[in-house]
Design a protein around this motif. Structure first.
Motif, PDB file in Angstrom:
ATOM      1  N   ILE A 188      60.084  95.335  23.515  1.00 44.10           N
ATOM      2  CA  ILE A 188      59.838  95.275  24.963  1.00 44.10           C
ATOM      3  C   ILE A 188      59.189  93.940  25.327  1.00 44.10           C
ATOM      4  CG2 ILE A 188      58.643  96.367  26.895  1.00 44.10           C
ATOM      5  CD1 ILE A 188      58.735  98.995  25.285  1.00 44.10           C
ATOM      6  N   LEU A 189      58.283  93.448  24.481  1.00 40.41           N
ATOM      7  CA  LEU A 189      57.650  92.154  24.731  1.00 40.41           C
ATOM      8  C   LEU A 189      58.690  91.038  24.763  1.00 40.41           C
ATOM      9  CD1 LEU A 189      54.531  92.441  22.385  1.00 40.41           C
ATOM     10  CD2 LEU A 189      54.587  92.753  24.868  1.00 40.41           C
ATOM     11  N   LYS A 190      59.651  91.090  23.853  1.00 37.77           N
ATOM     12  CA  LYS A 190      60.715  90.092  23.845  1.00 37.77           C
ATOM     13  C   LYS A 190      61.542  90.179  25.119  1.00 37.77           C
ATOM     14  CE  LYS A 190      63.749  87.078  22.517  1.00 37.77           C
ATOM     15  NZ  LYS A 190      63.466  85.633  22.685  1.00 37.77           N
ATOM     16  N   ARG A 191      61.872  91.379  25.526  1.00 39.67           N
ATOM     17  CA  ARG A 191      62.646  91.560  26.760  1.00 39.67           C
ATOM     18  C   ARG A 191      61.871  91.017  27.956  1.00 39.67           C
ATOM     19  NH1 ARG A 191      64.665  97.414  29.234  1.00 39.67           N
ATOM     20  NH2 ARG A 191      65.307  96.610  31.294  1.00 39.67           N
ATOM     21  N   ALA A 192      60.557  91.186  27.957  1.00 41.16           N
ATOM     22  CA  ALA A 192      59.713  90.712  29.052  1.00 41.16           C
ATOM     23  C   ALA A 192      59.441  89.207  28.956  1.00 41.16           C
ATOM     24  CB  ALA A 192      58.389  91.480  29.068  1.00 41.16           C
ATOM     25  N   GLU A 193      59.827  88.587  27.853  1.00 49.78           N
ATOM     26  CA  GLU A 193      59.575  87.153  27.607  1.00 49.78           C
ATOM     27  C   GLU A 193      58.089  86.826  27.791  1.00 49.78           C
ATOM     28  OE1 GLU A 193      62.229  84.562  29.732  1.00 49.78           O
ATOM     29  OE2 GLU A 193      63.902  85.956  29.485  1.00 49.78           O
ATOM     30  N   MET A 194      57.254  87.713  27.250  1.00 45.96           N
ATOM     31  CA  MET A 194      55.818  87.504  27.359  1.00 45.96           C
ATOM     32  C   MET A 194      55.333  86.498  26.332  1.00 45.96           C
ATOM     33  SD  MET A 194      54.238  91.249  28.258  1.00 45.96           S
ATOM     34  CE  MET A 194      52.583  90.651  27.929  1.00 45.96           C
ATOM     35  N   ASN A 195      54.283  85.791  26.689  1.00 48.34           N
ATOM     36  CA  ASN A 195      53.620  84.870  25.780  1.00 48.34           C
ATOM     37  C   ASN A 195      52.432  85.580  25.144  1.00 48.34           C
ATOM     38  OD1 ASN A 195      55.219  82.502  26.707  1.00 48.34           O
ATOM     39  ND2 ASN A 195      54.103  82.865  28.617  1.00 48.34           N
ATOM     40  N   MET A 196      52.246  85.353  23.847  1.00 46.58           N
ATOM     41  CA  MET A 196      51.149  85.982  23.126  1.00 46.58           C
ATOM     42  C   MET A 196      50.224  84.902  22.575  1.00 46.58           C
ATOM     43  SD  MET A 196      52.355  89.067  23.440  1.00 46.58           S
ATOM     44  CE  MET A 196      51.347  90.044  22.325  1.00 46.58           C
ATOM     45  N   ILE A 197      48.916  85.118  22.695  1.00 49.91           N
ATOM     46  CA  ILE A 197      47.938  84.182  22.135  1.00 49.91           C
ATOM     47  C   ILE A 197      47.070  84.914  21.123  1.00 49.91           C
ATOM     48  CG2 ILE A 197      45.996  82.645  22.586  1.00 49.91           C
ATOM     49  CD1 ILE A 197      47.056  82.214  25.393  1.00 49.91           C
ATOM     50  N   THR A 198      47.025  84.390  19.915  1.00 50.89           N
ATOM     51  CA  THR A 198      46.101  84.892  18.905  1.00 50.89           C
ATOM     52  C   THR A 198      44.995  83.867  18.719  1.00 50.89           C
ATOM     53  OG1 THR A 198      45.951  85.829  16.676  1.00 50.89           O
ATOM     54  CG2 THR A 198      47.369  83.897  16.947  1.00 50.89           C
ATOM     55  N   ASN A 199      43.791  84.335  18.452  1.00 49.44           N
ATOM     56  CA  ASN A 199      42.618  83.465  18.382  1.00 49.44           C
ATOM     57  C   ASN A 199      41.939  83.635  17.023  1.00 49.44           C
ATOM     58  OD1 ASN A 199      42.495  82.435  21.305  1.00 49.44           O
ATOM     59  ND2 ASN A 199      42.617  84.643  21.582  1.00 49.44           N
TER      60      ASN A 199
END
Length: 425
Positions: free
Chosen positions: A259-270
């Motif tokens: 679903i995240l791929k379909r939404a083209e969301m950006n993810m940030i890990t810290n």
């Protein structure tokens, strides 16, 4: 030309090139150009890349470690408590002084693009006001985006919604949230929904601290993904931390990543904060405190690395180095495969530029702003392995920072040898 960089090694290119810069922009990239520059740099085969990008930083809290006390448990919750104790005593002078100093640290380490969060849960909004001023004062050195960030939650105190809107009116660029910190699941969903409504009103990007916990039942990321799709905001929404995903059951995580791929969301890990704050109460075996970086990358989701904290209540160390952050994530996220090391370099450059929605003005291409660095390494692996120094940091064609790499000499059997930890083929 104003500046010419000779013998530059560009990523994924075999031949060395010269880069010509005029009026702050790249005007030519060719092999052995017959042009002169008012200033010239010999990169000597070292890696020349666009500047590093830090898409997640808290400039309102940097360099405050130990004030008013140290985080003895090392937990996220104690960090938030200490920040709450410090807020009543904050002044604009302190916030700006520390923020500007930390910006200079990041610039010296090659970062020229920063997204910072500004706490909106102080009724005075002093942090927002201070960072808006810092953004203007430092604009010739670094590009800054400001996130209106409700550290304590939007619905855990009075006037949370009003303060968020006021922060946007004062000049914040991005709308933030923190649904897992609200009192109830229902308020957490309301937190996310409010953020999307404000973003549409102000035509702003979204970057939410979400599921920053070890609780496998914290599942607000799915709400973000749904609203991103429903509002046609693909590519404009970022989820920061998402550490709970590490603890989700695998079937649910597989569905969610799709679903995240379909939404083209950006993810940030810290890596700095996530590695020390999360899963403190696990006992042993102790889970790793970060999101599913390798699985997200394998499924084509855009993943970036943020520095997050620099010497504050949540993380007592740090010097503003994105290479150091990438090095740490390599170890904690099992990203030591050959291709994965190149992915790590993407995560502090082009992936983060995509997260900040600045791709049109980012990169080493003719016509783009001349914001770039020359590293003391000729490839991405050595840059991350050695946490290489930025020999030159160039902002709009001007050299704004220089570093002389350390010299180490070993004397053995009467012979002195310089050691730089590089392998000669």
């Amino acid at each position: 030309m104003d500046l010419v960089i000779r013998n530059a090694k560009l990523r994924k290119e075999k031949e060395l090139v010269d880069i010509a810069i005029k009026d702050g922009k790249i005007v030519a990239i060719e092999e052995k150009m017959d042009v002169n520059g008012s200033k010239e740099i010999n990169a000597d085969g070292n890696l020349v890349t666009p500047s590093f990008v830090d898409p997640h930083l808290h400039l309102d809290a940097v360099l405050s470690v130990g004030d008013p006390r140290y985080n003895m448990s090392g937990t996220l919750l104690e960090g938030i408590q200490i920040w709450g104790e410090r807020k009543p005593h904050l002044t604009k002078e302190i916030i700006k002084k520390n923020a500007i100093e930390a910006i200079k640290w990041e610039v010296a380490n090659g970062t020229l693009k920063i997204r910072t969060h500004a706490d909106t849960t102080d009724p005075t909004l002093l942090t927002v006001e201070s960072l808006v001023e810092v953004k203007e004062e430092m604009k010739d050195l670094v590009d800054i985006q400001i996130v209106a960030f409700p550290q304590d939650g939007i619905y855990t105190f009075e006037d949370g919604e009003r303060l968020m809107e006021k922060a946007m009116e004062m000049g914040a660029d991005v709308v933030g949230g923190i649904p897992h910190n609200e009192f109830t699941r229902e308020d957490g969903v309301k937190d996310v929904e409010f953020v999307f409504n404000v973003a549409k009103k102000y035509n702003a990007l979204i970057d939410i601290h979400v599921d920053e916990t070890g609780d496998d039942q914290s599942r607000f990321l799915e709400v973000m993904a749904k609203l991103t799709i429903n509002n046609n905001m693909q590519g404009l929404v970022t989820a920061s931390h998402t550490t709970a995903m590490h603890n989700y059951n695998n079937d649910y995580a597989f569905k969610l990543i799709g679903i995240l791929k379909r939404a083209e969301m950006n993810m940030i890990t810290n890596p700095f904060d996530n590695s020390v704050l999360q899963n403190r109460t696990d006992g042993y075996p102790r889970k790793r405190g970060h999101t599913r970086v390798d699985e997200l990358i394998a499924r084509g989701v855009n993943v970036s690395i943020g520095h997050d904290s620099i010497m504050d209540p949540w993380y007592p160390l740090g010097k503003g180095s994105m290479l150091q952050a990438a090095n740490l994530l390599l170890h904690t996220a099992h990203l030591s495969g050959y291709d994965q090391i190149s992915d790590l370099f993407d995560m502090i450059t082009i992936n983060s530029a995509k997260t900040m929605n600045i791709e049109d003005e980012y990169g080493i291409e003719v016509g783009k702003p001349a914001d770039m660095i020359v590293l003391d390494a000729d490839n991405e692996m050595d840059a991350i392995r050695l946490m290489s120094e930025c020999i030159y940091v160039i902002r709009r064609g001007n050299i704004v920072a220089t570093t002389k790499p350390s010299e180490r000499v070993v004397t053995f059997k009467g012979a002195a040898e310089n050691i730089d930890f590089k392998i000669r083929k």
